[in-house]
Design an enzyme around this catalytic site. Structure first.
Site, PDB file in Angstrom:
ATOM      1  N   PRO C  10      78.551  47.205  56.841  1.00 20.58           N
ATOM      2  CG  PRO C  10      76.489  48.009  57.697  1.00 20.58           C
ATOM      3  CD  PRO C  10      77.873  47.699  58.103  1.00 20.58           C
ATOM      4  CG  ASN C  11      74.448  48.215  52.587  1.00 22.09           C
ATOM      5  OD1 ASN C  11      74.039  47.000  51.884  1.00 22.09           O
ATOM      6  ND2 ASN C  11      73.967  48.478  53.518  1.00 22.09           N
ATOM      7  NE  ARG C  18      75.727  52.287  50.041  1.00 19.91           N
ATOM      8  CZ  ARG C  18      76.207  52.457  51.297  1.00 19.91           C
ATOM      9  NH1 ARG C  18      77.436  51.995  51.402  1.00 19.91           N
ATOM     10  NH2 ARG C  18      75.341  53.060  52.281  1.00 19.91           N
ATOM     11  CG  ASN C  74      83.473  52.767  56.389  1.00 14.23           C
ATOM     12  OD1 ASN C  74      82.522  53.073  56.840  1.00 14.23           O
ATOM     13  ND2 ASN C  74      83.634  52.981  54.928  1.00 14.23           N
ATOM     14  CB  ALA C  77      74.287  51.109  57.846  1.00 13.39           C
ATOM     15  CG  HIS C  80      74.516  56.603  61.180  1.00 13.31           C
ATOM     16  ND1 HIS C  80      75.639  57.749  61.481  1.00 13.31           N
ATOM     17  CD2 HIS C  80      74.976  56.292  60.030  1.00 13.31           C
ATOM     18  CE1 HIS C  80      76.296  57.609  60.296  1.00 13.31           C
ATOM     19  NE2 HIS C  80      75.762  56.983  59.282  1.00 13.31           N
ATOM     20  CG  ASP C  87      78.483  49.198  74.636  1.00 16.35           C
ATOM     21  OD1 ASP C  87      78.867  50.166  74.745  1.00 16.35           O
ATOM     22  OD2 ASP C  87      77.511  48.755  75.187  1.00 16.35           O
ATOM     23  CG  LEU C 101      83.820  55.035  51.582  1.00 14.09           C
ATOM     24  CD1 LEU C 101      82.973  54.214  50.805  1.00 14.09           C
ATOM     25  CD2 LEU C 101      85.421  54.888  50.890  1.00 14.09           C
ATOM     26  CB  SER C 102      80.182  60.026  52.275  1.00 15.00           C
ATOM     27  OG  SER C 102      79.628  59.504  53.137  1.00 15.00           O
ATOM     28  NE  ARG C 107      75.268  60.650  52.639  1.00 12.21           N
ATOM     29  CZ  ARG C 107      75.505  59.115  52.506  1.00 12.21           C
ATOM     30  NH1 ARG C 107      76.532  58.696  53.109  1.00 12.21           N
ATOM     31  NH2 ARG C 107      74.532  58.486  52.020  1.00 12.21           N
ATOM     32  NE  ARG C 111      73.165  58.462  55.065  1.00 11.69           N
ATOM     33  CZ  ARG C 111      72.791  57.093  54.826  1.00 11.69           C
ATOM     34  NH1 ARG C 111      73.418  56.217  55.454  1.00 11.69           N
ATOM     35  NH2 ARG C 111      71.735  56.534  54.071  1.00 11.69           N
TER      36      ARG C 111
END
Lengths: 143, 143, 143, 143, 143, 143, 143, 143, 143, 143, 143, 143
Positions: C10-11, C18, C74, C77, C80, C87, C101-102, C107, C111
């Protein structure tokens, strides 16, 4: 004419000079003037108190039910530590709205818990001085 | 004419029938009508969406910055579980106000944490359907 | 010719715009171009998907074993919060590499836990868009 | 010719014989040979150290900035307990990549926290001896 | 002439270059010179050691009681992780003052606990290099 | 002539008689005399207050910036419970040194956390009445 | 003829191939056949859905009360993460029985909490595919 | 003739003088003499080491399997902090018995966890110097 | 004639009107009358104070030892938050009995901890206004 | 003819009179009659015991394997506190189904953990007296 | 002739058949025979009891001081749950050694805490049936 | 004539000899005599039981409602561990007062929680043997 009690908690007398990055540059006098303007328009009477003393705030709330229709409170630091103010609101049974200038839920962990929220009708937080205005509107709508 | 996006999170379509002791008897249609009335008076345009799908809400927010000035959101159940919606708000950078019908901080422990609050400008909670009205007023004041 | 599924969570479609301080200025299109360049050189075929919907990602992974040799993901969000994606990876039994990425472990606390790591073969994090390149190289080495 | 420091933390000298189910059968000598092969191809020089002594590793890192461009480190057991190594990396300011043979996040709880990750540029874990190769490639890409 | 042992813990040799925002620009040499100046004026003799090795620090303290009147220690990173240094101070029974350059109680959570404080006579923290001077004055006052 | 405010928190008026095993036999009057002696020598003026009232202490600090250069405070029991005093120090922006008679970090767990430390420049603890002297010296060095 | 809604949560379409040591070799088709056999004998009608999408499951439950007498649900991975499904069951007020193939309380810690149990009438877990049969029998007994 | 390695951890060289209320008055020399007496009677050879250095202890254990049949260790302070020693025992695969002079489970909370116990065959604690004798007897019975 | 100090903590002046489901309908005046009746019969003198101010209560207790034989206190909300009152009782060394109207251990979690109990001789809770009577009897028995 | 042992844990003899809002009005005699009816129809023999004694229940289970095919147990209060009953089930190795009248996972926190579930084949909870019937059916299906 | 009481806690009568991977194949009879052999050689008398009843074990210990010199106890499951047995040992004041067959500190988390250790002189664990022999030797050495 | 059941929990038969620093020198016989004296004066009949067996205490309470007006209980060690006794009190619905000799809230942490308090009318603790007398007076006042 309906009467409303407004309580500003500890250190709010320092607004404007206090950590302006977090709390903004508006002073308490300006906030009070805006509240009075709204009150006048809506035809209600405001009694405004600021105190750094937990006990004084408890005194004020304990007898508030007899004199006021409702309570608008920014408990500031006592939000996180005062069971006594929480109990005073529950004991007096007065209709209460809680406001905060900053978004307490995005600050230090010890600020992310409000002992007051569970006894307030509703809470408004994060809009700086405008939190008070919205809180007063909410109260007027409820009474 | 300024445009504002309103998002109602999961299960809010059931309002009025859903646990009325907690959420009141007002339906979502009534809430939307009140919001539209305010919008008309204030001369802004509202786009109102309800979705039970976290992904759909993320889709909406991701592209919202280009079409809307601000976002009024009641994330409902996703308040407590959706890092994706939080990231969408942060990523899009759109001005956001979070509202809740009930006082989430006086309910079950798992509801006493909002993943959304830290990325919202402000939060209004506990005033039932009125939370939306206050939220819209707050947004209009901010933009 | 071997086939690999790449899933962007997502995102990630908002990359570049962003929060660039955290995620950098590279866009998702640029990341995909770099991945395709490597794929071409290494003579493998890539299928690349981006989705904001947890359920869609679960759908994709559930049937991936029949069509692909491996999965590069990847989860963003959903890293977490999604037991369902975890599953799905375990259920499909597909060889999986997780990238970020990070550096999620420096953080916010929420996270600092990955539900996906325990079902991935390996994890690469903190290198920005390069995390994907390293992840693809790692996958190619494993199959 | 660029110089890179490689540090193998405690017990890595025992690789190959040490719990092969978790760490594989590759020896440290074989890992070093692979790293040197890559270094040669990429035209960089490697200095490789193994130490069981936290203090020795702190000594090495403290003075590394003057002699090396970057640090590739597998802190092994000290990952989870050494604030001193973390501080050494932060104090020296050297560009650092952290690698792990196993996926530490799917092992005992006390291994699921890295004190080093927050001061490393990036982390690679779970690919056995290949984690080092990927780590070196990542470092070369960064400098 | 009274003798005092001064121990600088790990990474303090890097002072001045190490994260100057947190630790200031004063070097260890300058701190030592200031300490010696005070010692001279007060007519005591100082033995000053810096070590990155927990074991070495334990060795030093274990035998300190026989040679020195008191111990001035900045345990640095070992403050938070070394039961061995704590036990050494308790076992040797030497009068000990603990100092820290930075205010450890306003930093990362893992730094907000000192294993050493309970076995020290007193603690001084947050005054940069001056913490040492105050610590020495305190020690002289105690012996 | 520089002016410094000294605040003694709750129950410190009972010093000497209060649990002498923990707090020693020195009385508050003796501590104040020692402080005044140092002040005279250093040519600064001291204003000394003792209060058992959190609100009074907040009042004092809120207006201190205009009248004093610095604040020397032993918050005693309020160290562990008063967000209001913490906020007062941060709001007034006055240079502050925190002192404690006993080593709070080797006592009951609820005493092992200071809400004040993060807003103080530095902290001195465990030296009995001498903690004040060292604190005053530290303040004089800072201003 | 009474109608019952059966919902299979995420990844249950993979049953039989998915980690057979934990979930057994029975496929979802076989489970559905057994359920239909019982339904036929007991003269009720079943509507059976499988979905990997949290939002879809919320949609289904939100409108279930109007069409069905009761709900038999295996929320699978969403058991542990979906406040939205929990709220949907509470909001719709439909009689609900929760089933699980495996004994979730003897698995990973994050699986040892059900957000659904508190809004279900009862829960059956650990009997593999038979959990569904027992759940259907329980539902039929309740309506 | 069978060979056994005995390792005394940090600060055990100070035995007898170190907090005699907790650790007793027996010195390390006396403990070693008793061990040697038993060894002689049982016809095994002992190599006895004391070290304050975690790294040195790791070095000793890493190569112990080739030279010794078994390891008798009192890890002292490192019991609670050293993942490296734990990994060394697991990596070397040497038969290990852990002993403690005091009953660590009735002391400070940070001492009530042993990182070593899970990799030791057995543990003996609380019998003062006699813990070693019992440990040696246990080892001899096992090999 | 022996003298006893009775302190009623915050909000107890509101008794009778305050949440009668929890605290009963007895007023503070009635409780005081019952206490005076017992005192008369037992030939002791009572001084009774109610205060909402933590500081005032600390003031009262600090000087109580000189004037009174014993203290009967219902610390109410300050039970859970006031280290200062706890310290005042310990510092004054006065014989103290703690009473509560309600059973605090069956209420909200933040009420299930008394900072006062460890410094009181004994505690009586849950008997409504009768808790005071029993407390006074207990005190009389002790002195 | 197969034999099954049924154990009712502590206080279940009081069923019907005990907190009927939680446990219903059915008595233990009625539950046993229903169980016997099912047993007769299915042609198995039941031995039914009720005990308030943890030790007695452990005795019963310890020797059950020799006399019975399976165990149906409602451990009641011992569900949450008895490691001994858990160990007895594991030690005897008897096939076990655990039942509960109420939904323990929606009650007090200390009831939301079952020490028995991890050693039971399956668990049925929340169906009142019917939980037993379903449990017996489940057992019969398993043996 | 000295007398020693030996208590085997719950389920130990099942030894040999009970989870042999954890507890070994030795039966309780064999353990008792070994103990008696040692007792005979050392010329002491043993009274050996096994009980599954916490109350019975408390009864035995409460009166043990009058009849026995010392207690050798394997509290088994009650190790982790019985405050009553702990209090019995402390109340009777009898010299006690605690033994365990398995290494409880490397098993499930709820087994990693012994309520008995703090009141025992020493503890021996992990040596299977030999733990008893070592425990008896330790006891004989102590009396 | 009203009948009251008095239950003394585990180890209370040892009173007087048991850790007199904590529990005092009064024996259970003396406590019972005092209770009987009060009972005689107040014209009620007492039945007094002491038991070390949790199950026996549950048996007693389960049938108490039919024979007795009220229950006076010191659950001793079972205070902290027995859900069964708590359930027995709730199930029987008998009026209950809980007493403790010592102040359990100033002892070890595991004693600072009472499972019994929430089902008792009130609690009295810390007055030694006098706690019983006060408890009996409280009960007589209530019935």
């Amino acid at each position: 004419m309906k009467k409303i009690l407004v309580i500003h908690g500890p250190n709010l007398d320092l607004l404007g000079q206090r950590e302006p990055k977090i709390y903004g540059k508006t002073t308490l006098i300006q906030i009070n003037q805006e509240l009075k303007k709204i009150a006048k328009k809506k035809n209600v009477s405001l009694t405004i108190k600021q105190s750094n003393h937990e006990g004084e705030i408890v005194d004020l709330i304990g007898t508030a039910k007899k004199k006021y229709e409702a309570l608008l409170i920014n408990p500031a630091a006592y939000t996180h530590t005062s069971v006594a103010i929480r109990d005073a609101i529950a004991a007096s049974g007065i209709l209460t709205v809680e406001v905060h200038l900053s978004n307490i839920y995005s600050r230090e962990e010890f600020r992310q818990k409000s002992l007051i929220s569970p006894v307030a009708k509703g809470t408004i937080l994060g809009f700086g001085g405008k939190s008070y205005n919205l809180g007063l509107l909410a109260l007027l709508d409820l009474i």
